[in-house]
Design a protein around this motif. Structure first.
Motif, PDB file in Angstrom:
ATOM      1  N   CYS A 117       0.822  -1.216   0.000  1.00 18.17           N
ATOM      2  CA  CYS A 117       0.000   0.000   0.000  1.00 18.17           C
ATOM      3  C   CYS A 117       0.850   1.258   0.000  1.00 18.17           C
ATOM      4  O   CYS A 117       0.439   2.277  -0.521  1.00 18.17           O
ATOM      5  N   ARG A 118       2.029   1.195   0.598  1.00 14.96           N
ATOM      6  CA  ARG A 118       2.872   2.381   0.633  1.00 14.96           C
ATOM      7  C   ARG A 118       3.325   2.781  -0.762  1.00 14.96           C
ATOM      8  O   ARG A 118       3.494   3.942  -1.065  1.00 14.96           O
ATOM      9  N   SER A 119       3.523   1.798  -1.618  1.00 16.51           N
ATOM     10  CA  SER A 119       3.982   2.132  -2.970  1.00 16.51           C
ATOM     11  C   SER A 119       2.868   2.066  -4.002  1.00 16.51           C
ATOM     12  O   SER A 119       3.008   2.581  -5.096  1.00 16.51           O
ATOM     13  N   HIS A 120       1.770   1.427  -3.676  1.00 18.78           N
ATOM     14  CA  HIS A 120       0.718   1.222  -4.673  1.00 18.78           C
ATOM     15  C   HIS A 120      -0.660   1.573  -4.117  1.00 18.78           C
ATOM     16  O   HIS A 120      -1.668   1.037  -4.542  1.00 18.78           O
ATOM     17  N   GLY A 121      -0.702   2.461  -3.117  1.00 16.50           N
ATOM     18  CA  GLY A 121      -1.976   2.849  -2.547  1.00 16.50           C
ATOM     19  C   GLY A 121      -2.768   3.758  -3.452  1.00 16.50           C
ATOM     20  O   GLY A 121      -3.992   3.737  -3.468  1.00 16.50           O
ATOM     21  N   VAL A 122      -2.061   4.572  -4.228  1.00 14.99           N
ATOM     22  CA  VAL A 122      -2.714   5.474  -5.174  1.00 14.99           C
ATOM     23  C   VAL A 122      -3.163   4.662  -6.379  1.00 14.99           C
ATOM     24  O   VAL A 122      -2.415   3.830  -6.887  1.00 14.99           O
ATOM     25  N   PRO A 123      -4.379   4.863  -6.856  1.00 14.01           N
ATOM     26  CA  PRO A 123      -4.790   4.130  -8.052  1.00 14.01           C
ATOM     27  C   PRO A 123      -3.963   4.556  -9.267  1.00 14.01           C
ATOM     28  O   PRO A 123      -3.741   5.737  -9.488  1.00 14.01           O
ATOM     29  N   ARG A 176      -1.393   0.062 -18.814  1.00 15.21           N
ATOM     30  CA  ARG A 176      -1.845  -0.712 -19.978  1.00 15.21           C
ATOM     31  C   ARG A 176      -1.656  -2.183 -19.665  1.00 15.21           C
ATOM     32  O   ARG A 176      -0.622  -2.608 -19.187  1.00 15.21           O
ATOM     33  N   GLN A 177      -2.669  -2.950 -19.933  1.00 18.01           N
ATOM     34  CA  GLN A 177      -2.586  -4.404 -19.839  1.00 18.01           C
ATOM     35  C   GLN A 177      -3.008  -4.917 -21.199  1.00 18.01           C
ATOM     36  O   GLN A 177      -4.197  -4.966 -21.511  1.00 18.01           O
ATOM     37  N   GLY A 178      -2.026  -5.207 -22.038  1.00 21.59           N
ATOM     38  CA  GLY A 178      -2.319  -5.479 -23.434  1.00 21.59           C
ATOM     39  C   GLY A 178      -2.700  -4.173 -24.090  1.00 21.59           C
ATOM     40  O   GLY A 178      -2.001  -3.185 -23.985  1.00 21.59           O
ATOM     41  N   ALA A 179      -3.830  -4.129 -24.740  1.00 18.67           N
ATOM     42  CA  ALA A 179      -4.285  -2.903 -25.401  1.00 18.67           C
ATOM     43  C   ALA A 179      -5.230  -2.085 -24.523  1.00 18.67           C
ATOM     44  O   ALA A 179      -5.590  -0.974 -24.881  1.00 18.67           O
ATOM     45  N   LEU A 180      -5.625  -2.639 -23.378  1.00 13.36           N
ATOM     46  CA  LEU A 180      -6.627  -1.980 -22.548  1.00 13.36           C
ATOM     47  C   LEU A 180      -6.008  -1.236 -21.367  1.00 13.36           C
ATOM     48  O   LEU A 180      -5.092  -1.742 -20.726  1.00 13.36           O
ATOM     49  N   PRO A 181      -6.543  -0.054 -21.049  1.00 15.73           N
ATOM     50  CA  PRO A 181      -6.109   0.615 -19.827  1.00 15.73           C
ATOM     51  C   PRO A 181      -6.796  -0.026 -18.619  1.00 15.73           C
ATOM     52  O   PRO A 181      -7.987  -0.322 -18.658  1.00 15.73           O
ATOM     53  N   VAL A 182      -6.017  -0.270 -17.573  1.00 14.36           N
ATOM     54  CA  VAL A 182      -6.537  -0.901 -16.367  1.00 14.36           C
ATOM     55  C   VAL A 182      -6.124  -0.047 -15.180  1.00 14.36           C
ATOM     56  O   VAL A 182      -4.980   0.376 -15.084  1.00 14.36           O
ATOM     57  N   VAL A 183      -7.050   0.225 -14.266  1.00 12.93           N
ATOM     58  CA  VAL A 183      -6.736   0.959 -13.048  1.00 12.93           C
ATOM     59  C   VAL A 183      -6.485  -0.059 -11.946  1.00 12.93           C
ATOM     60  O   VAL A 183      -7.318  -0.936 -11.687  1.00 12.93           O
ATOM     61  N   GLN A 184      -5.305   0.056 -11.304  1.00  8.39           N
ATOM     62  CA  GLN A 184      -4.950  -0.850 -10.222  1.00  8.39           C
ATOM     63  C   GLN A 184      -4.681  -0.043  -8.964  1.00  8.39           C
ATOM     64  O   GLN A 184      -4.150   1.056  -9.014  1.00  8.39           O
ATOM     65  N   ALA A 185      -5.070  -0.602  -7.837  1.00  6.63           N
ATOM     66  CA  ALA A 185      -4.805  -0.010  -6.530  1.00  6.63           C
ATOM     67  C   ALA A 185      -4.730  -1.149  -5.522  1.00  6.63           C
ATOM     68  O   ALA A 185      -5.135  -2.280  -5.815  1.00  6.63           O
ATOM     69  N   CYS A 186      -4.245  -0.844  -4.359  1.00  4.50           N
ATOM     70  CA  CYS A 186      -4.211  -1.837  -3.293  1.00  4.50           C
ATOM     71  C   CYS A 186      -5.628  -2.362  -3.053  1.00  4.50           C
ATOM     72  O   CYS A 186      -6.594  -1.591  -3.046  1.00  4.50           O
ATOM     73  N   TYR A 187      -5.746  -3.640  -2.851  1.00  2.00           N
ATOM     74  CA  TYR A 187      -7.072  -4.243  -2.664  1.00  2.00           C
ATOM     75  C   TYR A 187      -7.776  -3.731  -1.406  1.00  2.00           C
ATOM     76  O   TYR A 187      -8.981  -3.850  -1.272  1.00  2.00           O
ATOM     77  N   ARG A 188      -7.020  -3.120  -0.493  1.00  2.00           N
ATOM     78  CA  ARG A 188      -7.632  -2.595   0.739  1.00  2.00           C
ATOM     79  C   ARG A 188      -8.235  -1.205   0.539  1.00  2.00           C
ATOM     80  O   ARG A 188      -8.979  -0.735   1.382  1.00  2.00           O
ATOM     81  N   ARG A 242     -15.497   0.364  -0.833  1.00  3.14           N
ATOM     82  CA  ARG A 242     -16.915   0.751  -0.879  1.00  3.14           C
ATOM     83  C   ARG A 242     -17.203   1.813  -1.930  1.00  3.14           C
ATOM     84  O   ARG A 242     -18.332   2.255  -2.059  1.00  3.14           O
ATOM     85  N   THR A 243     -16.182   2.228  -2.644  1.00  4.87           N
ATOM     86  CA  THR A 243     -16.339   3.259  -3.663  1.00  4.87           C
ATOM     87  C   THR A 243     -15.268   3.063  -4.730  1.00  4.87           C
ATOM     88  O   THR A 243     -14.376   2.240  -4.573  1.00  4.87           O
ATOM     89  N   THR A 244     -15.367   3.793  -5.797  1.00 10.73           N
ATOM     90  CA  THR A 244     -14.329   3.762  -6.830  1.00 10.73           C
ATOM     91  C   THR A 244     -13.557   5.080  -6.777  1.00 10.73           C
ATOM     92  O   THR A 244     -14.104   6.110  -6.354  1.00 10.73           O
ATOM     93  N   PRO A 245     -12.307   5.072  -7.196  1.00 10.70           N
ATOM     94  CA  PRO A 245     -11.530   6.311  -7.152  1.00 10.70           C
ATOM     95  C   PRO A 245     -12.061   7.335  -8.153  1.00 10.70           C
ATOM     96  O   PRO A 245     -12.508   6.983  -9.238  1.00 10.70           O
ATOM     97  N   ASP A 246     -12.029   8.595  -7.756  1.00 13.70           N
ATOM     98  CA  ASP A 246     -12.389   9.667  -8.679  1.00 13.70           C
ATOM     99  C   ASP A 246     -11.382   9.679  -9.820  1.00 13.70           C
ATOM    100  O   ASP A 246     -10.174   9.507  -9.591  1.00 13.70           O
ATOM    101  N   PRO A 247     -11.839   9.881 -11.051  1.00 12.78           N
ATOM    102  CA  PRO A 247     -10.917   9.871 -12.194  1.00 12.78           C
ATOM    103  C   PRO A 247      -9.760  10.863 -12.068  1.00 12.78           C
ATOM    104  O   PRO A 247      -8.650  10.588 -12.495  1.00 12.78           O
ATOM    105  N   ASP A 248     -10.001  12.008 -11.416  1.00 16.78           N
ATOM    106  CA  ASP A 248      -8.915  12.992 -11.293  1.00 16.78           C
ATOM    107  C   ASP A 248      -7.896  12.607 -10.223  1.00 16.78           C
ATOM    108  O   ASP A 248      -6.889  13.278 -10.048  1.00 16.78           O
TER     109      ASP A 248
END
Length: 86
Positions: free
Chosen positions: A2-8, A12-24, A28-34
């Motif tokens: 989480c310290r290095s990957h807490g921010v969403p 790119r995963q193949g040709a698709l953009p994928v948003v990744q963040a810590c599973y914790r 209960r919500t999704t990250p704001d696009p900004d």
């Protein structure tokens, strides 16, 4: 993790953009696009900072292509503090 990957982060995963963040995070919500960091933009920005530092230090911006030794590492916390002071 989480310290290095807490921010969403948008990657790119193949040709698709994928948003990744810590599973914790965002259970209960999704990250704001900004609030999503774009990995390609971040990498380009860091490369530009390194190239500027290389010019200041009198070395090649791309040590692999030039065959020269890489320059010194830049402390990101110090860099961010310097930028915040501007």
């Amino acid at each position: 993790m989480c310290r290095s990957h807490g921010v969403p982060i948008r990657m790119r995963q193949g040709a698709l953009p994928v948003v990744q963040a810590c599973y914790r995070n965002f259970t209960r919500t999704t990250p704001d696009p900004d609030c999503v960091l774009d990995q390609a933009t971040l990498s380009a920005t860091l490369y530009a900072v390194d190239a500027a530092e290389a010019r200041t230090a009198g070395r090649e911006a791309d040590p692999i292509a030039s065959g020269s030794e890489p320059g010194r590492r830049v402390d990101l916390a110090g860099l961010l503090a310097d930028l915040a002071a501007i």
